[in-house]
Scaffold this motif. Structure first.
Motif, PDB file in Angstrom:
ATOM      1  N   LEU A 264     -12.566  -1.957 -11.569  1.00 36.53           N
ATOM      2  CA  LEU A 264     -11.891  -1.788 -12.851  1.00 36.53           C
ATOM      3  C   LEU A 264     -12.631  -0.816 -13.763  1.00 36.53           C
ATOM      4  CD1 LEU A 264     -10.618  -5.392 -13.576  1.00 36.53           C
ATOM      5  CD2 LEU A 264      -9.369  -3.445 -12.642  1.00 36.53           C
ATOM      6  N   VAL A 265     -13.957  -0.813 -13.701  1.00 38.99           N
ATOM      7  CA  VAL A 265     -14.724   0.175 -14.470  1.00 38.99           C
ATOM      8  C   VAL A 265     -14.463   1.578 -13.935  1.00 38.99           C
ATOM      9  CG1 VAL A 265     -17.071   0.984 -14.967  1.00 38.99           C
ATOM     10  CG2 VAL A 265     -16.496  -1.420 -15.253  1.00 38.99           C
ATOM     11  N   LEU A 266     -14.444   1.735 -12.614  1.00 40.85           N
ATOM     12  CA  LEU A 266     -14.110   3.028 -12.016  1.00 40.85           C
ATOM     13  C   LEU A 266     -12.722   3.482 -12.431  1.00 40.85           C
ATOM     14  CD1 LEU A 266     -14.634   5.359  -9.982  1.00 40.85           C
ATOM     15  CD2 LEU A 266     -13.586   3.874  -8.256  1.00 40.85           C
ATOM     16  N   SER A 267     -11.777   2.570 -12.414  1.00 40.23           N
ATOM     17  CA  SER A 267     -10.417   2.895 -12.821  1.00 40.23           C
ATOM     18  C   SER A 267     -10.358   3.300 -14.288  1.00 40.23           C
ATOM     19  CB  SER A 267      -9.497   1.701 -12.566  1.00 40.23           C
ATOM     20  OG  SER A 267      -8.207   1.964 -13.021  1.00 40.23           O
ATOM     21  N   ALA A 268     -11.086   2.601 -15.142  1.00 39.91           N
ATOM     22  CA  ALA A 268     -11.102   2.935 -16.570  1.00 39.91           C
ATOM     23  C   ALA A 268     -11.731   4.308 -16.813  1.00 39.91           C
ATOM     24  CB  ALA A 268     -11.848   1.866 -17.349  1.00 39.91           C
ATOM     25  N   VAL A 269     -12.787   4.623 -16.074  1.00 45.73           N
ATOM     26  CA  VAL A 269     -13.427   5.936 -16.225  1.00 45.73           C
ATOM     27  C   VAL A 269     -12.478   7.044 -15.767  1.00 45.73           C
ATOM     28  CG1 VAL A 269     -15.305   7.385 -15.340  1.00 45.73           C
ATOM     29  CG2 VAL A 269     -15.779   5.067 -16.097  1.00 45.73           C
ATOM     30  N   LEU A 270     -11.842   6.858 -14.624  1.00 44.44           N
ATOM     31  CA  LEU A 270     -10.872   7.857 -14.138  1.00 44.44           C
ATOM     32  C   LEU A 270      -9.716   8.021 -15.117  1.00 44.44           C
ATOM     33  CD1 LEU A 270     -10.606   7.065 -10.331  1.00 44.44           C
ATOM     34  CD2 LEU A 270     -11.647   9.055 -11.395  1.00 44.44           C
TER      35      LEU A 270
ATOM     36  N   GLU B 290      -2.116  13.424 -12.594  1.00 45.88           N
ATOM     37  CA  GLU B 290      -2.363  12.876 -11.264  1.00 45.88           C
ATOM     38  C   GLU B 290      -3.596  11.981 -11.261  1.00 45.88           C
ATOM     39  OE1 GLU B 290      -0.639  12.970  -8.372  1.00 45.88           O
ATOM     40  OE2 GLU B 290       0.909  13.856  -9.631  1.00 45.88           O
ATOM     41  N   LEU B 291      -4.605  12.360 -12.033  1.00 45.28           N
ATOM     42  CA  LEU B 291      -5.797  11.517 -12.155  1.00 45.28           C
ATOM     43  C   LEU B 291      -5.453  10.182 -12.807  1.00 45.28           C
ATOM     44  CD1 LEU B 291      -8.747  11.800 -11.374  1.00 45.28           C
ATOM     45  CD2 LEU B 291      -9.202  12.661 -13.657  1.00 45.28           C
ATOM     46  N   LEU B 292      -4.548  10.205 -13.780  1.00 46.29           N
ATOM     47  CA  LEU B 292      -4.082   8.960 -14.392  1.00 46.29           C
ATOM     48  C   LEU B 292      -3.389   8.073 -13.358  1.00 46.29           C
ATOM     49  CD1 LEU B 292      -2.583  10.329 -17.736  1.00 46.29           C
ATOM     50  CD2 LEU B 292      -4.652   8.993 -17.479  1.00 46.29           C
ATOM     51  N   PHE B 293      -2.519   8.671 -12.544  1.00 46.58           N
ATOM     52  CA  PHE B 293      -1.833   7.906 -11.499  1.00 46.58           C
ATOM     53  C   PHE B 293      -2.840   7.303 -10.509  1.00 46.58           C
ATOM     54  CE2 PHE B 293       2.301  10.344 -12.127  1.00 46.58           C
ATOM     55  CZ  PHE B 293       2.968   9.246 -12.602  1.00 46.58           C
ATOM     56  N   ASN B 294      -3.851   8.072 -10.122  1.00 45.87           N
ATOM     57  CA  ASN B 294      -4.838   7.566  -9.171  1.00 45.87           C
ATOM     58  C   ASN B 294      -5.673   6.442  -9.778  1.00 45.87           C
ATOM     59  OD1 ASN B 294      -4.089   9.186  -7.031  1.00 45.87           O
ATOM     60  ND2 ASN B 294      -5.358  10.882  -7.737  1.00 45.87           N
ATOM     61  N   ALA B 295      -5.958   6.521 -11.063  1.00 43.13           N
ATOM     62  CA  ALA B 295      -6.690   5.435 -11.723  1.00 43.13           C
ATOM     63  C   ALA B 295      -5.876   4.150 -11.696  1.00 43.13           C
ATOM     64  CB  ALA B 295      -7.027   5.832 -13.152  1.00 43.13           C
ATOM     65  N   VAL B 296      -4.587   4.266 -11.943  1.00 45.29           N
ATOM     66  CA  VAL B 296      -3.711   3.092 -11.888  1.00 45.29           C
ATOM     67  C   VAL B 296      -3.646   2.544 -10.467  1.00 45.29           C
ATOM     68  CG1 VAL B 296      -1.330   2.330 -12.175  1.00 45.29           C
ATOM     69  CG2 VAL B 296      -2.393   3.767 -13.907  1.00 45.29           C
ATOM     70  N   ASN B 297      -3.609   3.428  -9.472  1.00 50.06           N
ATOM     71  CA  ASN B 297      -3.589   2.978  -8.084  1.00 50.06           C
ATOM     72  C   ASN B 297      -4.847   2.202  -7.733  1.00 50.06           C
ATOM     73  OD1 ASN B 297      -1.143   3.645  -6.992  1.00 50.06           O
ATOM     74  ND2 ASN B 297      -1.776   5.670  -6.340  1.00 50.06           N
ATOM     75  N   VAL B 298      -6.003   2.679  -8.160  1.00 54.89           N
ATOM     76  CA  VAL B 298      -7.259   1.972  -7.884  1.00 54.89           C
ATOM     77  C   VAL B 298      -7.219   0.581  -8.512  1.00 54.89           C
ATOM     78  CG1 VAL B 298      -9.730   1.945  -8.392  1.00 54.89           C
ATOM     79  CG2 VAL B 298      -8.658   4.037  -7.580  1.00 54.89           C
ATOM     80  N   ALA B 299      -6.740   0.493  -9.747  1.00 53.96           N
ATOM     81  CA  ALA B 299      -6.683  -0.801 -10.423  1.00 53.96           C
ATOM     82  C   ALA B 299      -5.698  -1.752  -9.743  1.00 53.96           C
ATOM     83  CB  ALA B 299      -6.310  -0.610 -11.891  1.00 53.96           C
TER      84      ALA B 299
ATOM     85  N   VAL C 137      -4.572  -1.770  -6.564  1.00 51.70           N
ATOM     86  CA  VAL C 137      -5.039  -2.217  -5.250  1.00 51.70           C
ATOM     87  C   VAL C 137      -6.224  -3.168  -5.390  1.00 51.70           C
ATOM     88  CG1 VAL C 137      -6.042  -1.427  -3.073  1.00 51.70           C
ATOM     89  CG2 VAL C 137      -4.115  -0.204  -4.060  1.00 51.70           C
ATOM     90  N   ALA C 138      -7.130  -2.905  -6.326  1.00 56.53           N
ATOM     91  CA  ALA C 138      -8.265  -3.807  -6.530  1.00 56.53           C
ATOM     92  C   ALA C 138      -7.804  -5.165  -7.033  1.00 56.53           C
ATOM     93  CB  ALA C 138      -9.256  -3.185  -7.517  1.00 56.53           C
ATOM     94  N   MET C 139      -6.873  -5.168  -7.977  1.00 54.47           N
ATOM     95  CA  MET C 139      -6.363  -6.458  -8.476  1.00 54.47           C
ATOM     96  C   MET C 139      -5.654  -7.222  -7.364  1.00 54.47           C
ATOM     97  SD  MET C 139      -7.202  -6.913 -11.630  1.00 54.47           S
ATOM     98  CE  MET C 139      -6.051  -8.035 -12.359  1.00 54.47           C
ATOM     99  N   ALA C 140      -4.900  -6.509  -6.540  1.00 54.29           N
ATOM    100  CA  ALA C 140      -4.209  -7.183  -5.441  1.00 54.29           C
ATOM    101  C   ALA C 140      -5.204  -7.735  -4.432  1.00 54.29           C
ATOM    102  CB  ALA C 140      -3.253  -6.218  -4.755  1.00 54.29           C
ATOM    103  N   ARG C 141      -6.276  -7.010  -4.201  1.00 52.88           N
ATOM    104  CA  ARG C 141      -7.269  -7.454  -3.226  1.00 52.88           C
ATOM    105  C   ARG C 141      -8.035  -8.683  -3.700  1.00 52.88           C
ATOM    106  NH1 ARG C 141     -10.474  -9.664  -0.696  1.00 52.88           N
ATOM    107  NH2 ARG C 141     -12.112  -8.865   0.634  1.00 52.88           N
ATOM    108  N   TYR C 142      -8.369  -8.708  -4.989  1.00 52.26           N
ATOM    109  CA  TYR C 142      -9.236  -9.776  -5.485  1.00 52.26           C
ATOM    110  C   TYR C 142      -8.491 -10.937  -6.138  1.00 52.26           C
ATOM    111  CZ  TYR C 142     -13.332  -6.995  -4.472  1.00 52.26           C
ATOM    112  OH  TYR C 142     -14.316  -6.294  -3.838  1.00 52.26           O
ATOM    113  N   THR C 143      -7.215 -10.791  -6.462  1.00 51.10           N
ATOM    114  CA  THR C 143      -6.523 -11.870  -7.161  1.00 51.10           C
ATOM    115  C   THR C 143      -5.306 -12.414  -6.430  1.00 51.10           C
ATOM    116  OG1 THR C 143      -5.150 -10.333  -8.433  1.00 51.10           O
ATOM    117  CG2 THR C 143      -7.247 -10.986  -9.401  1.00 51.10           C
ATOM    118  N   THR C 144      -4.855 -11.771  -5.377  1.00 47.12           N
ATOM    119  CA  THR C 144      -3.679 -12.236  -4.649  1.00 47.12           C
ATOM    120  C   THR C 144      -4.036 -13.455  -3.810  1.00 47.12           C
ATOM    121  OG1 THR C 144      -2.834  -9.994  -4.523  1.00 47.12           O
ATOM    122  CG2 THR C 144      -1.879 -11.569  -3.012  1.00 47.12           C
ATOM    123  N   PRO C 145      -3.223 -14.502  -3.888  1.00 46.87           N
ATOM    124  CA  PRO C 145      -3.518 -15.673  -3.055  1.00 46.87           C
ATOM    125  C   PRO C 145      -3.325 -15.355  -1.572  1.00 46.87           C
ATOM    126  CG  PRO C 145      -1.417 -15.929  -4.160  1.00 46.87           C
ATOM    127  CD  PRO C 145      -2.041 -14.681  -4.705  1.00 46.87           C
ATOM    128  N   VAL C 146      -4.023 -16.088  -0.756  1.00 49.00           N
ATOM    129  CA  VAL C 146      -3.947 -15.883   0.680  1.00 49.00           C
ATOM    130  C   VAL C 146      -2.863 -16.792   1.235  1.00 49.00           C
ATOM    131  CG1 VAL C 146      -5.228 -16.090   2.844  1.00 49.00           C
ATOM    132  CG2 VAL C 146      -6.372 -15.271   0.788  1.00 49.00           C
TER     133      VAL C 146
END
Length: 111
Positions: free
Chosen positions: A8-14, A36-45, A47-56
């Motif tokens: 999320l910090v990486l995404s905020a910096v991008l 495009e950099l804005l779009f990529n920052a949103v993509n990082v956020a 995918v990271a949220m989905a990876r760490y908060t999505t139930p299994v």
């Protein structure tokens, strides 16, 4: 260990770099690259949220993660590709009409 907060910090910096570039640049191509950099920052956020908060989900007696974040990121990439095609067409039209790709000269474009 790299966690959600790092992504999320990486995404905020991008996102901050992209926002600064989109607001301060005069060249239309640089503005498109910043968007495009804005779009990529949103993509990082996303995918990271989905990876760490999505139930299994328990499917067929094995653990599988749901891919909703990754599918949403694919839609963002598709929209970004369409934005690039449309943006480059606008930049080419600007260059043909004014001889320049500066954003502040776009208001002087006439038919």
């Amino acid at each position: 260990m790299i966690g959600l907060d790092h992504f999320l910090v990486l995404s905020a910096v991008l996102f901050s770099i992209g926002l600064y570039g989109a607001l301060t640049r005069k060249n239309a191509i640089a503005v498109l690259m910043s968007i495009e950099l804005l779009f990529n920052a949103v993509n990082v956020a996303v995918v990271a949220m989905a990876r760490y908060t999505t139930p299994v989900a328990l499917a067929a007696e094995r653990l599988e993660t749901l891919l909703t974040g990754q599918v949403f990121a694919l839609f963002i990439v598709t929209v970004a590709a369409a934005e690039v095609a449309l943006g480059l067409a606008i930049v080419i039209m600007m260059y043909r009409n004014t001889g320049s790709v500066h954003v502040d000269e776009a208001s002087s474009m006439r038919r």
